[in-house]
Design a protein around this motif. Structure first.
Motif, PDB file in Angstrom:
ATOM      1  N   GLN A 115      -8.615   5.806   4.615  1.00 55.89           N
ATOM      2  CA  GLN A 115      -7.984   4.971   3.570  1.00 55.89           C
ATOM      3  C   GLN A 115      -8.784   5.355   2.425  1.00 55.89           C
ATOM      4  O   GLN A 115     -10.008   5.366   2.443  1.00 55.89           O
ATOM      5  CB  GLN A 115      -8.317   3.554   3.771  1.00 55.89           C
ATOM      6  CG  GLN A 115      -7.504   2.627   2.869  1.00 55.89           C
ATOM      7  CD  GLN A 115      -7.370   1.353   3.096  1.00 55.89           C
ATOM      8  OE1 GLN A 115      -7.628   0.901   4.518  1.00 55.89           O
ATOM      9  NE2 GLN A 115      -6.781   0.360   2.163  1.00 55.89           N
ATOM     10  N   GLN A 116      -7.959   5.555   1.337  1.00 59.86           N
ATOM     11  CA  GLN A 116      -8.811   5.804  -0.064  1.00 59.86           C
ATOM     12  C   GLN A 116      -7.980   4.805  -0.950  1.00 59.86           C
ATOM     13  O   GLN A 116      -7.041   4.931  -1.431  1.00 59.86           O
ATOM     14  CB  GLN A 116      -8.380   7.209  -0.529  1.00 59.86           C
ATOM     15  CG  GLN A 116      -8.804   8.378   0.348  1.00 59.86           C
ATOM     16  CD  GLN A 116      -8.613   9.630  -0.310  1.00 59.86           C
ATOM     17  OE1 GLN A 116      -7.990   9.959  -1.285  1.00 59.86           O
ATOM     18  NE2 GLN A 116      -9.620  10.604   0.160  1.00 59.86           N
ATOM     19  N   LYS A 117      -8.854   3.745  -1.313  1.00 64.48           N
ATOM     20  CA  LYS A 117      -8.510   2.666  -1.912  1.00 64.48           C
ATOM     21  C   LYS A 117      -7.031   2.048  -1.388  1.00 64.48           C
ATOM     22  O   LYS A 117      -7.065   1.333  -0.410  1.00 64.48           O
ATOM     23  CB  LYS A 117      -8.265   3.162  -3.633  1.00 64.48           C
ATOM     24  CG  LYS A 117      -9.399   3.429  -4.356  1.00 64.48           C
ATOM     25  CD  LYS A 117      -9.363   4.224  -5.575  1.00 64.48           C
ATOM     26  CE  LYS A 117     -10.506   4.313  -6.383  1.00 64.48           C
ATOM     27  NZ  LYS A 117     -10.402   4.957  -7.579  1.00 64.48           N
ATOM     28  N   ASP A 118      -5.849   2.016  -2.204  1.00 68.24           N
ATOM     29  CA  ASP A 118      -4.793   1.383  -1.698  1.00 68.24           C
ATOM     30  C   ASP A 118      -3.903   2.327  -1.029  1.00 68.24           C
ATOM     31  O   ASP A 118      -2.591   2.214  -0.884  1.00 68.24           O
ATOM     32  CB  ASP A 118      -4.049   0.607  -2.738  1.00 68.24           C
ATOM     33  CG  ASP A 118      -3.678   1.593  -3.910  1.00 68.24           C
ATOM     34  OD1 ASP A 118      -4.095   2.691  -4.195  1.00 68.24           O
ATOM     35  OD2 ASP A 118      -2.980   1.288  -4.646  1.00 68.24           O
ATOM     36  N   THR A 119      -4.466   3.737  -0.561  1.00 69.06           N
ATOM     37  CA  THR A 119      -3.406   4.646   0.190  1.00 69.06           C
ATOM     38  C   THR A 119      -4.023   4.991   1.603  1.00 69.06           C
ATOM     39  O   THR A 119      -5.380   5.305   1.701  1.00 69.06           O
ATOM     40  CB  THR A 119      -3.296   5.954  -0.892  1.00 69.06           C
ATOM     41  OG1 THR A 119      -2.989   5.673  -1.965  1.00 69.06           O
ATOM     42  CG2 THR A 119      -2.693   7.103  -0.253  1.00 69.06           C
TER      43      THR A 119
ATOM     44  N   ILE B 188       0.786  -1.284  -0.037  1.00 67.51           N
ATOM     45  CA  ILE B 188       0.049   0.083  -0.006  1.00 67.51           C
ATOM     46  C   ILE B 188       0.952   1.192  -0.057  1.00 67.51           C
ATOM     47  O   ILE B 188       2.126   0.996   0.152  1.00 67.51           O
ATOM     48  CB  ILE B 188      -0.845   0.051   1.385  1.00 67.51           C
ATOM     49  CG1 ILE B 188      -0.204  -0.006   2.472  1.00 67.51           C
ATOM     50  CG2 ILE B 188      -1.924  -1.126   1.197  1.00 67.51           C
ATOM     51  CD1 ILE B 188      -0.769   0.107   3.705  1.00 67.51           C
TER      52      ILE B 188
END
Length: 332
Positions: free
Chosen positions: A324-328, A284
């Motif tokens: 968390q935003q998707k994979d970040t 991530i």
């Protein structure tokens, strides 16, 4: 000076100490051409296929030209000893001005001035710790996103590895072949022991922790000189890469071994480096302001590598919020 068979073996296999090497070099440099020839006359035991005769004759000629030693039929060592042992024997004549690389014909027929040691890279691209068994029986637990470089000649004369990332080593004892790991600016050498190395290229430090046995750690200091430190079990050397300084500190042995079972262990680790390790482990991206975490450390053991549990714990201890935003992961 009277050299023993063990000293000769260590010198030829490049496993003797620097002090011992200088002593032997000084001794060789004091010998006459005839005395050097006598060393070759003694020969070495056969341990491999002998060198092809045509190549042996060419190499003998090079020896004669470079040293002035006439190798008569009675005392031509090349034809009667194994190829790799001849290379070792010929290395003693470097003091007479030979350059061994020029002796070796390149596969293409052109001369080569340098010989590179072939190796293979073992990379752990998974999210789990991988266990690797080396040719000598030593075992390595390789952390995710870590890489171990193993030379093709490993365990022949020496045992030298290169590590990027984190690895826990259980070394098979072999007094004749010291085991060395180069990890960033730090080199760790052992005969048989258990130790942990942390050497992630993007992190601010390199660390060596000892759980069993004894290791010698060599590191370059800010003054430009190499320092050698001998670690005892339960101690860690932490080398700060940017300032080229190291400190010694006690360490809980269980911390250094539990991560090999799949968990995550942070022993007084810079929080900024913790975020980097989480990025590696869980694939991530973590965005954070480095200034907010300057000087902050984290000591924690997570038996199960659960990102949500780790982040909740860190947020409570370090006093930050995250989303968390998707994979970040955004740290606020």
């Amino acid at each position: 000076m009277q050299l023993t068979a063990v000293q000769w073996q260590r010198y030829m296999d490049n496993t003797c100490s620097e002090a011992e090497r200088k002593e032997i070099y000084t001794y060789l440099n004091s010998l006459t051409a005839e005395e050097l020839a006598s060393l070759l006359e003694a020969g070495f035991p056969e341990q491999a296929t002998t060198m092809p005769e045509a190549m042996a004759l060419r190499l003998n000629k090079k020896l004669e030209q470079a040293t002035g030693i006439i190798l008569t039929e009675k005392r031509r060592p090349v034809l009667s000893i194994a190829f790799h042992r001849w290379i070792a024997a010929a290395s003693i004549l470097l003091v007479a001005g030979l350059t061994l690389y020029y002796f070796l014909p390149a596969p293409s027929g052109a001369r080569q001035q340098q010989t590179e040691i072939a190796s293979r890279d073992i990379s752990n691209t998974t999210h789990h710790v991988q266990k690797i068994t080396l040719p000598d029986g030593s075992m390595v637990w390789l952390s995710p996103q870590s890489m171990l470089r193993v030379p093709d000649n490993f365990n022949r004369a020496t045992r030298v590895l290169t590590l990027s990332g984190q690895g826990y080593f259980e070394v098979a004892h072999d007094a004749a072949k010291p085991f060395s790991v180069q990890a960033g600016p730090v080199q760790t050498t052992v005969l048989g022991t258990h130790f942990n190395i942390e050497a992630y290229p993007a992190e601010s430090h390199t660390a060596v922790s000892l759980t069993q046995g004894r290791v010698a750690v060599r590191a370059r200091t800010a003054g430009g000189a190499d320092s050698m430190v001998y670690l005892q079990p339960g101690h860690k050397l932490v080398y700060q890469n940017d300032v080229q300084q190291f400190t010694l500190q006690p360490v809980a042995v269980e911390y250094e071994t539990s991560w090999a079972g799949g968990g995550l262990v942070f022993d007084s680790l810079d929080v900024r480096d913790v975020f980097l390790r989480l990025e590696h482990r869980f694939n991530i991206k973590i965005q954070f302001d480095p200034i907010l975490f300057k000087g902050k450390k984290l000591t924690a053991v997570y038996p199960k590598a659960d990102l949500s549990v780790i982040l909740r714990n860190m947020a409570f201890v370090q006093g930050f919020n995250y989303r968390q935003q998707k994979d970040t992961i955004l740290i606020q």
